[in-house]
Scaffold this active site. Structure first.
Site, PDB file in Angstrom:
ATOM      1  N   HIS A   1      -8.820   3.839  -1.963  1.00 32.00           N
ATOM      2  CA  HIS A   1      -7.604   3.287  -1.561  1.00 32.00           C
ATOM      3  C   HIS A   1      -6.950   2.577  -2.821  1.00 32.00           C
ATOM      4  O   HIS A   1      -7.109   1.356  -2.798  1.00 32.00           O
ATOM      5  CB  HIS A   1      -7.425   2.462  -0.245  1.00 32.00           C
ATOM      6  CG  HIS A   1      -5.986   1.824   0.233  1.00 32.00           C
ATOM      7  ND1 HIS A   1      -4.986   2.377  -0.510  1.00 32.00           N
ATOM      8  CD2 HIS A   1      -5.938   0.741   0.974  1.00 32.00           C
ATOM      9  CE1 HIS A   1      -3.724   1.679   0.233  1.00 32.00           C
ATOM     10  NE2 HIS A   1      -4.392   0.712   0.919  1.00 32.00           N
TER      11      HIS A   1
ATOM     12  N   CYS B   1       0.242   2.350   6.455  1.00 34.19           N
ATOM     13  CA  CYS B   1       0.485   0.753   6.761  1.00 34.19           C
ATOM     14  C   CYS B   1       0.629  -0.112   5.393  1.00 34.19           C
ATOM     15  O   CYS B   1       0.020   0.355   4.522  1.00 34.19           O
ATOM     16  CB  CYS B   1      -0.482   0.138   7.678  1.00 34.19           C
ATOM     17  SG  CYS B   1      -2.324   0.436   7.072  1.00 34.19           S
TER      18      CYS B   1
ATOM     19  N   CYS C   1       0.660  -1.167   0.007  1.00 30.94           N
ATOM     20  CA  CYS C   1       0.014  -0.003  -0.126  1.00 30.94           C
ATOM     21  C   CYS C   1       0.800   1.135   0.005  1.00 30.94           C
ATOM     22  O   CYS C   1       0.232   2.284  -0.571  1.00 30.94           O
ATOM     23  CB  CYS C   1      -1.083   0.076   1.265  1.00 30.94           C
ATOM     24  SG  CYS C   1      -1.943  -1.554   1.151  1.00 30.94           S
TER      25      CYS C   1
END
Length: 394
Positions: free
Chosen positions: A350, A380, A92
């Site tokens: 996201h 994260c 990510c």
């Protein structure tokens, strides 16, 4: 003496639902990223031949996102074939890491002008596509973790248990994300960072599709747990199973990019730096909890910078799941009003490989509109990692 790495501009596409039927699902991911790259150089009147490298993030490097999608995108954007490109995967945090690598290249003197960027089309390259039907873990990994690791949703449930975060807290936080994002849209806060995208059918997409202005605690309360199975419930009998689609970030399509250069080259080109990179850090964390690295990453970067959390004017902590920023708040004793003040990934989406530079742009624009000086970004990452970046508005 290292060079100063400055941020000239940050742009992104709108967020599209990362499923068939989403607003950006008809656009090849290389074309999606090319749209942002082309606008980034155009709006800053930059000759792309001056770019030393383009570093892009992408998690699902399979199918249409394979074969170094960053290089494909920059050629699709019309950049000279002399401009190189590379695609990286820190899960990510991929495009946040791309920005760090770009800034470090500038600071070391090995580059003067670098674009950091990212793309993810989760509608066209579904989550998990890069592994296909294969096991990405070898024998030694299974020996180290004989009970097996878990998906991120279960990790979010383990965080709920560890920090005693109940369903109400998660749903209230998720509703806050949509409320703040909707208010930011109403004020026009995202206007300077969004690049409109034209679909093959001619329809122009200029607004985030993932924001649901009417979201409330009541509307979220009826959603069922998203990650509970009988097998997982037997393995983790104490989990409350509070994570739902509503208090998690949605599957998302999107691309983003930032123009980074040395302060000297910016002056030569007559460009005004908007911020400078101050500090970076990356940490590993427990791959079972997986998403808690933002806590030690923040602690480490503040220590290195000689700052306290109260010195920071705004913090973007990626909302992969509501439990992540809530646990971070609890441990850092931070001001909740300074956290994701324009909403976060629960509302804004996201798009995995793109999220890092998306957060950077949202953070920078907020600092400029509020007169803040220091901005902190923490992400994260799958496998138990986290990046933290500290910028100073100029």
């Amino acid at each position: 003496m290292s060079n100063e790495a400055v941020i000239i501009d940050v742009l992104r596409t709108p967020s599209g639902r990362g499923k068939p039927g989403g607003s950006l699902d008809g656009i090849h991911p290389a074309d999606l990223l090319a749209t942002v790259l082309r606008e980034l150089v155009s709006r800053n009147n930059l000759d792309p031949a001056l770019i030393d490298d383009v570093i892009g993030g992408c998690v699902g490097q399979a199918g249409e996102q394979s074969n170094n999608v960053t290089r494909t995108a920059l050629l699709s954007a019309g950049f000279p074939d002399t401009v190189p490109g590379i695609t990286i995967d820190r899960q990510c945090g991929s495009s946040q890491q791309a920005a760090v690598f770009a800034a470090q290249a500038v600071m070391s003197g090995s580059a003067d002008v670098v674009i950091a960027c990212g793309v993810e089309s989760m509608s066209r390259v579904p989550l998990g596509s890069s592994a296909g039907s294969q096991d990405p873990f070898g024998t030694l990994m299974h020996e180290r973790y004989p009970d097996g690791l878990v998906n991120q949703g279960v990790s979010a449930e383990l965080i709920n248990q560890k920090w005693n975060l109940g369903r109400d807290a998660l749903d209230n936080y998720a509703a806050r994300s949509h409320r703040l994002a909707a208010a930011a849209v109403e004020r026009g806060d995202f206007g300077g960072e969004i690049v409109a995208v034209t679909r093959p059918d001619g329809r122009v997409v200029s607004e985030d599709e993932t924001i649901r202005a009417g979201t409330s605690h009541a509307s979220l309360a009826g959603l069922r747990p998203a990650f509970r199975t009988d097998a997982l419930a037997a393995r983790f009998p104490k989990l409350g199973w509070h994570v739902t689609a509503g208090n998690s970030s949605p599957l998302t399509d999107g691309a983003s990019a930032t123009l980074i250069m040395s302060a000297k080259r910016a002056a030569q080109l007559g460009l005004n730096p908007r911020a400078r990179f101050h500090s970076f850090t990356v940490v590993g964390s427990d791959p079972l909890l997986m998403l808690t690295g933002v806590i030690p990453a923040t602690q480490r970067i503040l220590s290195r910078a000689g700052l306290g959390i109260d010195d920071i004017d705004a913090y973007e902590v990626n909302e992969a799941f509501a439990s992540v920023p809530l646990a971070w708040l609890r441990e850092l004793h931070a001001d909740p009003d300074c956290l994701n003040p324009r909403g976060g990934a629960i509302a804004l989406g996201h798009a995995l490989g793109s999220s890092g530079t998306r957060l950077l742009g949202t953070l920078l624009n907020h600092l400029e509109m509020t007169g803040g000086r220091w901005g902190l970004q923490a992400m994260c990452e799958g496998g138990g990692m986290a990046n933290a970046t500290l910028i100073e508005r100029l």
